[in-house]
Each structure stands twice: as C-alpha cells, then as structure tokens.
Scaffold this motif. Structure first.
Motif, PDB file in Angstrom:
ATOM      1  N   PHE A 269      13.708   0.515 -11.723  1.00 29.06           N
ATOM      2  CA  PHE A 269      13.420   0.994 -10.372  1.00 29.06           C
ATOM      3  C   PHE A 269      12.967   2.455 -10.389  1.00 29.06           C
ATOM      4  CE2 PHE A 269      15.047   3.240  -6.597  1.00 29.06           C
ATOM      5  CZ  PHE A 269      14.217   2.680  -5.644  1.00 29.06           C
ATOM      6  N   PHE A 270      13.752   3.321 -11.049  1.00 32.46           N
ATOM      7  CA  PHE A 270      13.400   4.735 -11.060  1.00 32.46           C
ATOM      8  C   PHE A 270      12.133   5.006 -11.865  1.00 32.46           C
ATOM      9  CE2 PHE A 270      17.865   5.458  -9.758  1.00 32.46           C
ATOM     10  CZ  PHE A 270      17.585   6.179  -8.606  1.00 32.46           C
ATOM     11  N   GLY A 271      11.950   4.318 -12.972  1.00 30.15           N
ATOM     12  CA  GLY A 271      10.725   4.490 -13.751  1.00 30.15           C
ATOM     13  C   GLY A 271       9.487   4.064 -12.980  1.00 30.15           C
ATOM     14  N   ALA A 272       9.566   2.918 -12.317  1.00 32.40           N
ATOM     15  CA  ALA A 272       8.437   2.436 -11.517  1.00 32.40           C
ATOM     16  C   ALA A 272       8.160   3.383 -10.358  1.00 32.40           C
ATOM     17  CB  ALA A 272       8.721   1.027 -11.001  1.00 32.40           C
ATOM     18  N   TRP A 273       9.230   3.899  -9.736  1.00 34.70           N
ATOM     19  CA  TRP A 273       9.032   4.818  -8.610  1.00 34.70           C
ATOM     20  C   TRP A 273       8.387   6.126  -9.075  1.00 34.70           C
ATOM     21  CZ3 TRP A 273       8.260   4.419  -3.806  1.00 34.70           C
ATOM     22  CH2 TRP A 273       8.288   5.553  -2.986  1.00 34.70           C
ATOM     23  N   ILE A 274       8.790   6.650 -10.223  1.00 37.57           N
ATOM     24  CA  ILE A 274       8.194   7.882 -10.745  1.00 37.57           C
ATOM     25  C   ILE A 274       6.717   7.670 -11.055  1.00 37.57           C
ATOM     26  CG2 ILE A 274       8.216   9.473 -12.713  1.00 37.57           C
ATOM     27  CD1 ILE A 274      11.297   9.104 -12.737  1.00 37.57           C
ATOM     28  N   LEU A 275       6.395   6.551 -11.708  1.00 38.92           N
ATOM     29  CA  LEU A 275       4.983   6.252 -11.985  1.00 38.92           C
ATOM     30  C   LEU A 275       4.191   6.090 -10.689  1.00 38.92           C
ATOM     31  CD1 LEU A 275       5.166   3.740 -14.965  1.00 38.92           C
ATOM     32  CD2 LEU A 275       4.273   6.067 -14.985  1.00 38.92           C
ATOM     33  N   PHE A 276       4.784   5.390  -9.741  1.00 38.09           N
ATOM     34  CA  PHE A 276       4.112   5.175  -8.458  1.00 38.09           C
ATOM     35  C   PHE A 276       3.825   6.504  -7.761  1.00 38.09           C
ATOM     36  CE2 PHE A 276       4.270   4.454  -3.876  1.00 38.09           C
ATOM     37  CZ  PHE A 276       3.267   3.517  -3.738  1.00 38.09           C
ATOM     38  N   GLN A 277       4.824   7.391  -7.740  1.00 42.69           N
ATOM     39  CA  GLN A 277       4.649   8.678  -7.066  1.00 42.69           C
ATOM     40  C   GLN A 277       3.587   9.536  -7.747  1.00 42.69           C
ATOM     41  OE1 GLN A 277       5.448   8.948  -4.170  1.00 42.69           O
ATOM     42  NE2 GLN A 277       7.474   9.810  -3.886  1.00 42.69           N
ATOM     43  N   ASN A 278       3.490   9.460  -9.078  1.00 42.20           N
ATOM     44  CA  ASN A 278       2.533  10.307  -9.789  1.00 42.20           C
ATOM     45  C   ASN A 278       1.133   9.725  -9.873  1.00 42.20           C
ATOM     46  OD1 ASN A 278       4.168  12.587 -10.519  1.00 42.20           O
ATOM     47  ND2 ASN A 278       5.301  11.178 -11.811  1.00 42.20           N
ATOM     48  N   ILE A 279       1.027   8.406  -9.848  1.00 41.21           N
ATOM     49  CA  ILE A 279      -0.297   7.793  -9.961  1.00 41.21           C
ATOM     50  C   ILE A 279      -0.868   7.452  -8.591  1.00 41.21           C
ATOM     51  CG2 ILE A 279      -1.555   5.793 -10.837  1.00 41.21           C
ATOM     52  CD1 ILE A 279       0.444   5.795 -13.204  1.00 41.21           C
ATOM     53  N   VAL A 280      -0.086   6.806  -7.754  1.00 39.80           N
ATOM     54  CA  VAL A 280      -0.565   6.360  -6.450  1.00 39.80           C
ATOM     55  C   VAL A 280      -0.316   7.424  -5.376  1.00 39.80           C
ATOM     56  CG1 VAL A 280      -0.354   4.534  -4.713  1.00 39.80           C
ATOM     57  CG2 VAL A 280      -0.150   3.975  -7.121  1.00 39.80           C
ATOM     58  N   GLY A 281       0.714   8.245  -5.568  1.00 41.15           N
ATOM     59  CA  GLY A 281       1.098   9.240  -4.579  1.00 41.15           C
ATOM     60  C   GLY A 281      -0.025  10.125  -4.073  1.00 41.15           C
ATOM     61  N   PRO A 282      -0.867  10.651  -4.953  1.00 39.08           N
ATOM     62  CA  PRO A 282      -1.947  11.510  -4.459  1.00 39.08           C
ATOM     63  C   PRO A 282      -2.926  10.806  -3.500  1.00 39.08           C
ATOM     64  CG  PRO A 282      -1.654  11.816  -6.803  1.00 39.08           C
ATOM     65  CD  PRO A 282      -0.780  10.675  -6.410  1.00 39.08           C
ATOM     66  N   TYR A 283      -3.034   9.495  -3.613  1.00 32.91           N
ATOM     67  CA  TYR A 283      -3.961   8.753  -2.753  1.00 32.91           C
ATOM     68  C   TYR A 283      -3.309   8.281  -1.452  1.00 32.91           C
ATOM     69  CZ  TYR A 283      -6.481   8.789  -7.110  1.00 32.91           C
ATOM     70  OH  TYR A 283      -7.097   9.194  -8.249  1.00 32.91           O
ATOM     71  N   LEU A 284      -1.979   8.437  -1.348  1.00 30.13           N
ATOM     72  CA  LEU A 284      -1.286   7.981  -0.155  1.00 30.13           C
ATOM     73  C   LEU A 284      -1.688   8.763   1.094  1.00 30.13           C
ATOM     74  CD1 LEU A 284       2.364   7.223  -1.295  1.00 30.13           C
ATOM     75  CD2 LEU A 284       0.586   5.622  -0.648  1.00 30.13           C
ATOM     76  N   TYR A 285      -2.002  10.029   0.932  1.00 27.68           N
ATOM     77  CA  TYR A 285      -2.393  10.831   2.094  1.00 27.68           C
ATOM     78  C   TYR A 285      -3.649  10.267   2.738  1.00 27.68           C
ATOM     79  CZ  TYR A 285      -3.625  14.705   5.066  1.00 27.68           C
ATOM     80  OH  TYR A 285      -3.957  15.463   6.155  1.00 27.68           O
ATOM     81  N   GLN A 286      -4.606   9.847   1.921  1.00 28.24           N
ATOM     82  CA  GLN A 286      -5.824   9.237   2.460  1.00 28.24           C
ATOM     83  C   GLN A 286      -5.498   7.921   3.147  1.00 28.24           C
ATOM     84  OE1 GLN A 286      -8.278   8.926  -0.989  1.00 28.24           O
ATOM     85  NE2 GLN A 286      -8.771  11.107  -1.032  1.00 28.24           N
TER      86      GLN A 286
END
Length: 189
Positions: A112-129
C-alpha cells in the motif's frame, strides 16, 4: 543532578523533549513519536479528527514533565524509564518470528505505502491538470488513502462480527457445553 526549572519548562513545550531533558529517553521519545505520528497520519490519511488527540498528548507531556521535575533526582533515576506502549516487549522479540506471524499484514502495508509513494511521484504532478478537467475524479484520487483505510476498518469489523466466530450447529454446540458428571472420588457409607 538537579535540572533547571527554566530549561525543563522550555523543553516541555515540545512533547517528549522535557522528559528527555530529565533523563527519561524512552518515555520522551515515545511521546514525541506519538505526537508527530498523529500529525502525519491525520495529514496522510486525511483524518482531521485525529488532531483532537494533539492537545491531550501535549498537555499530558507538559504536565508530566513539569511534575517529574519536582521529583528528587535519585528517585527519578530509580524509576524505570519505559516506552508508553510496551515497545520493550516488541523490540525484544525476534523480529523474524514477528514477520513470519504477521507477514501478510506487513506485506499489505508495504504494498500500500509503496504503491502510494509511486503514485504520488509519478501521477501526482499530473493530478493538478486533472482537477481542472474532472474535479470529482481528482477528489476521488486524492482521497484514496482515506477510502482504503476506511474500507479496511469496515471489512475488519464485518470479519469480527461474523467471520471471527466458529459456527456450530445446535447439536454440536450442545455437545461442547455438556460435561458428564464423574461422581465423587470418596466412598461415602
């Protein structure tokens, strides 16, 4: 060695630091960890109701350290310095045995934490758009840790209410409650 009232007060302003200044390292570290962990969990899991614990932890830590300051040094050092939540017992266990018993839980938490960290760093920057295009999806993705933790708590509750009990038929349950009387060991005449 007598500790300064002024420095005890100053260090007591941050939970655990006053205890550390007075020589109670384990208690101070566990209070500090509890305080910081409460802030981190409330932010990460978006559970703002956990913040209600912060004043309780702070006041307990502050007044406990100020009261310990008045205890004579010899008596204070004679007291056993211990963690708040019996971490001594946990840390003294063989960590391999603990991991073998709880490997599924530890594995799920790591995934869970590993997937969340990857998600935040890879997908996170595109979430604002994404928030400008589909605000509901952005909110759903941003609330994902809270949703997963709430779901896990609900599933645990359901398991404890229904699946945690071994189900018996009426006949099996009666047999388990029945104990045959064997008589007295004494011969009465």
């Amino acid at each position: 060695m007598k500790k300064s009232s002024f420095w005890t007060f100053v260090f007591s302003l941050f939970p655990g630091a006053g205890h550390m200044y007075l020589g109670l390292m384990k208690k101070g570290a566990s209070l500090m960890l509890l305080f910081c962990l409460t802030i981190a969990l409330s932010g990460f899991l978006n559970l703002s109701f956990l913040l209600i614990l912060l004043p309780v932890i702070w006041f307990y830590s502050f007044f406990d350290a100020m009261n310990l300051r008045n205890v004579p040094y010899e008596e204070r050092m004679a007291r056993e310095d211990h963690f708040l939540f019996d971490m001594d017992g946990l840390l003294n266990k063989d960590w391999k045995v603990v991991l073998k018993r709880r490997h599924l839980l530890v594995g799920i938490i790591c995934i869970f934490f590993g997937a969340w960290i990857l998600f935040q760093n890879i997908v996170g920057p595109y979430l604002y758009q994404l928030s400008e295009i589909m605000p509901w999806l952005y909110h759903l993705i941003n609330s994902l840790p809270t949703i997963l933790v709430a779901t896990a708590i609900i599933l645990l509750g359901i398991y404890l209410v229904t699946g945690g009990k071994k189900k018996y038929t009426v006949h099996e349950q009666d047999d388990q409650d029945y104990v045959e009387y064997g008589g007295d060991d004494h011969d009465t005449k």
